[in-house]
Design a protein around this motif. Structure first.
Motif, mmCIF file in Angstrom:
data_model
loop_
_atom_site.group_PDB
_atom_site.id
_atom_site.type_symbol
_atom_site.label_atom_id
_atom_site.label_comp_id
_atom_site.label_asym_id
_atom_site.label_seq_id
_atom_site.Cartn_x
_atom_site.Cartn_y
_atom_site.Cartn_z
ATOM 1 N N VAL A 19 0.832 -1.205 0.000
ATOM 2 C CA VAL A 19 0.000 0.000 0.000
ATOM 3 C C VAL A 19 0.864 1.251 0.000
ATOM 4 C CG1 VAL A 19 -1.657 1.343 1.343
ATOM 5 C CG2 VAL A 19 -1.954 -1.142 1.095
ATOM 6 N N GLN A 22 2.319 1.750 -3.369
ATOM 7 C CA GLN A 22 1.307 2.215 -4.314
ATOM 8 C C GLN A 22 1.012 3.693 -4.127
ATOM 9 O OE1 GLN A 22 -1.891 -0.477 -3.429
ATOM 10 N NE2 GLN A 22 -1.238 -2.012 -4.942
ATOM 11 N N ARG A 23 0.973 4.136 -2.872
ATOM 12 C CA ARG A 23 0.642 5.544 -2.603
ATOM 13 C C ARG A 23 1.796 6.462 -2.984
ATOM 14 N NH1 ARG A 23 -3.072 6.794 2.552
ATOM 15 N NH2 ARG A 23 -3.083 8.716 1.340
ATOM 16 N N SER A 25 4.108 5.643 -5.567
ATOM 17 C CA SER A 25 4.614 5.388 -6.926
ATOM 18 C C SER A 25 4.033 6.441 -7.851
ATOM 19 C CB SER A 25 4.199 3.987 -7.383
ATOM 20 O OG SER A 25 2.794 3.874 -7.381
ATOM 21 N N GLN A 27 3.006 8.322 -11.000
ATOM 22 C CA GLN A 27 2.729 8.094 -12.413
ATOM 23 C C GLN A 27 2.896 9.391 -13.211
ATOM 24 O OE1 GLN A 27 2.163 5.008 -13.524
ATOM 25 N NE2 GLN A 27 2.483 4.360 -11.397
ATOM 26 N N TYR A 88 -5.410 9.299 -6.055
ATOM 27 C CA TYR A 88 -5.262 7.845 -6.026
ATOM 28 C C TYR A 88 -6.498 7.192 -6.635
ATOM 29 C CZ TYR A 88 -1.638 9.050 -2.670
ATOM 30 O OH TYR A 88 -0.551 9.599 -2.074
ATOM 31 N N GLU A 89 -6.282 6.053 -7.280
ATOM 32 C CA GLU A 89 -7.367 5.332 -7.941
ATOM 33 C C GLU A 89 -8.132 4.489 -6.932
ATOM 34 O OE1 GLU A 89 -8.049 2.186 -11.653
ATOM 35 O OE2 GLU A 89 -6.044 2.604 -10.869
ATOM 36 N N SER A 92 -7.831 1.014 -4.227
ATOM 37 C CA SER A 92 -6.540 0.335 -4.397
ATOM 38 C C SER A 92 -5.368 1.234 -4.000
ATOM 39 C CB SER A 92 -6.364 -0.097 -5.858
ATOM 40 O OG SER A 92 -6.256 1.053 -6.697
ATOM 41 N N TRP A 93 -5.619 2.529 -3.949
ATOM 42 C CA TRP A 93 -4.605 3.521 -3.575
ATOM 43 C C TRP A 93 -3.409 3.522 -4.525
ATOM 44 C CZ3 TRP A 93 -5.474 7.474 -0.515
ATOM 45 C CH2 TRP A 93 -6.516 7.386 0.420
ATOM 46 N N HIS A 94 -3.670 3.214 -5.785
ATOM 47 C CA HIS A 94 -2.628 3.392 -6.801
ATOM 48 C C HIS A 94 -2.518 4.880 -7.116
ATOM 49 C CE1 HIS A 94 -1.553 -0.696 -7.890
ATOM 50 N NE2 HIS A 94 -2.844 -1.035 -7.812
ATOM 51 N N LEU A 95 -1.310 5.426 -6.966
ATOM 52 C CA LEU A 95 -1.106 6.850 -7.235
ATOM 53 C C LEU A 95 -1.177 7.086 -8.739
ATOM 54 C CD1 LEU A 95 -0.367 9.687 -6.192
ATOM 55 C CD2 LEU A 95 2.038 9.053 -6.420
ATOM 56 N N LYS A 96 -2.145 7.902 -9.164
ATOM 57 C CA LYS A 96 -2.346 8.150 -10.589
ATOM 58 C C LYS A 96 -1.854 9.529 -11.029
ATOM 59 C CE LYS A 96 -4.034 5.589 -12.812
ATOM 60 N NZ LYS A 96 -3.420 4.450 -13.514
#
Length: 362
Positions: A19, A22-23, A25, A27, A88-89, A92-96
């Motif tokens: 997590v 992801q937070r 990373s 993009q 974040y998406e 999922s907390w993917h940094l967009k």
């Protein structure tokens, strides 16, 4: 066989690491500049408008009420809202997307000043903005003499100054200096036009010293040195302007001196502390320098005379003798003047009074 507890801990730790990664990373990331008071809309990178997203400002979650779909809406932004914004998406907390918001203002007309303090070598120009913009600014300066462009060599410190060398002395052709300031929100400029004589202004005189003159209670001797930045005082001599006043008064007295680096004040008030300053100017061109650092001095005063020890002893002895002298007793004990059998008693009483009188003054 591995312990179930240890395995569970490893799984949790791994999830936390995933997590966190992801937070953090990135993009997409960039800097976004906006004016104070503007309404700002931030898009979550390439995410669709109806995508589920979460926004943070400097690591703190932003309330969903500020979202329009996946867009972040900030109304009437101020300086306190500058900072890092991240999108974040979903869950999922993917940094967009990530941007650094810089809130500021476009530059106002800059303040430009040009001066020659080392004539005839050249001159310098310095500048500043009348109000801060809160975002980075870039400055560009151009100097033209007639139709020729001149190089303005920028100083390392301070950064808002540059020097120009004269390529022709005693020229009647004017110089034109233009300064342009630019930032992400706008630009502005200012221009100065002048001839070389108009900007000559020496630095203040240095090492100013004021001293009392022995045995002269109304005189002060003042001396100073030419400014070290003035390169050739023999060929381009300076004249000086002296001002002085006692601290008890507000009105200055002035003396203009065409040569020399000293002067004797002859009309000072005895015993009063004075404040003294000196300015300099080229004999023929330019303007007066700023005043030198103020110095203080007090005219000579005569030391008070103290009594010698021998004189003090003589005076003290004399005073003691006169203070303790008893009044004469012959008349008090004159038996012929006393009538009756109480004559002896009166005489004894008078003697006791005299003795008591003497004791009181010991």
């Amino acid at each position: 066989m591995a312990s179930p507890v240890r395995s569970a801990c490893c799984v949790v730790l791994a999830a936390v690491v995933v997590v966190y990664a992801q937070r953090h990373s990135v993009q997409e990331s960039h800097i976004q500049y906006e004016r104070v008071g503007a309404d700002v809309t931030m898009k979550c990178g390439s995410m669709d408008w109806d995508a589920a997203v979460t926004w943070t400002a400097n690591g703190t979650d932003i309330d969903e009420s500020r979202l329009n779909g996946s867009y972040l809406i900030l109304k009437n932004v101020d300086l306190s809202q500058s900072g890092q914004y991240s999108c974040y998406e979903g869950s999922s907390w993917h940094l967009k997307y990530q941007t650094y918001l810089r809130v500021g203002t476009p530059p106002k007309e800059p303040v430009l000043m040009c001066r020659s303090n080392n004539y005839p070598k050249g001159f310098y120009c310095s500048w500043h903005l009348p109000t801060p913009t809160y975002i980075p600014n870039s400055f560009n300066i151009s100097v033209i003499h007639g139709t020729k462009d001149m190089v303005c060599e920028k100083d390392a410190v301070p950064k808002n100054r540059c020097h120009i060398r004269y390529i022709q002395l005693f020229s009647t052709v004017k110089y034109k200096v233009t300064l342009t300031v630019t930032n992400a929100l706008g630009k502005n400029f200012t221009t100065l036009t002048f001839d070389e004589f108009a900007i000559v202004k020496p630095d203040p005189p240095e090492s100013v010293v004021a001293k009392p003159v022995p045995n002269n209670p109304r005189r002060l001797e003042v001396s100073w040195q030419n400014p070290s930045s003035w390169p050739d005082p023999e060929s381009f001599p300076l004249k000086f302007f002296l001002r002085y006043r006692p601290l008890i008064l507000d009105q200055w007295q002035h003396v203009e001196l065409s040569d020399g680096t000293s002067h004797t004040i002859t009309d000072a008030y005895a015993g009063k502390e004075y404040i003294i300053q000196v300015a300099a100017k080229d004999n023929d061109i330019g303007t007066w320098s700023d005043w030198s650092v103020a110095v203080h001095a007090t005219p000579w005063t005569e030391e008070p005379k103290h009594l010698t020890t021998e004189a003090q002893i003589t005076e003290t002895t004399s005073a003691s003798t006169s203070s303790f002298m008893a009044p004469p007793t012959t008349k008090i004990c004159d038996k012929g003047a006393v009538v009756g059998s109480g004559a002896m008693a009166v005489c004894w009483t008078a003697g006791l009074v005299v003795a008591a009188y003497s004791v009181l003054f010991i």
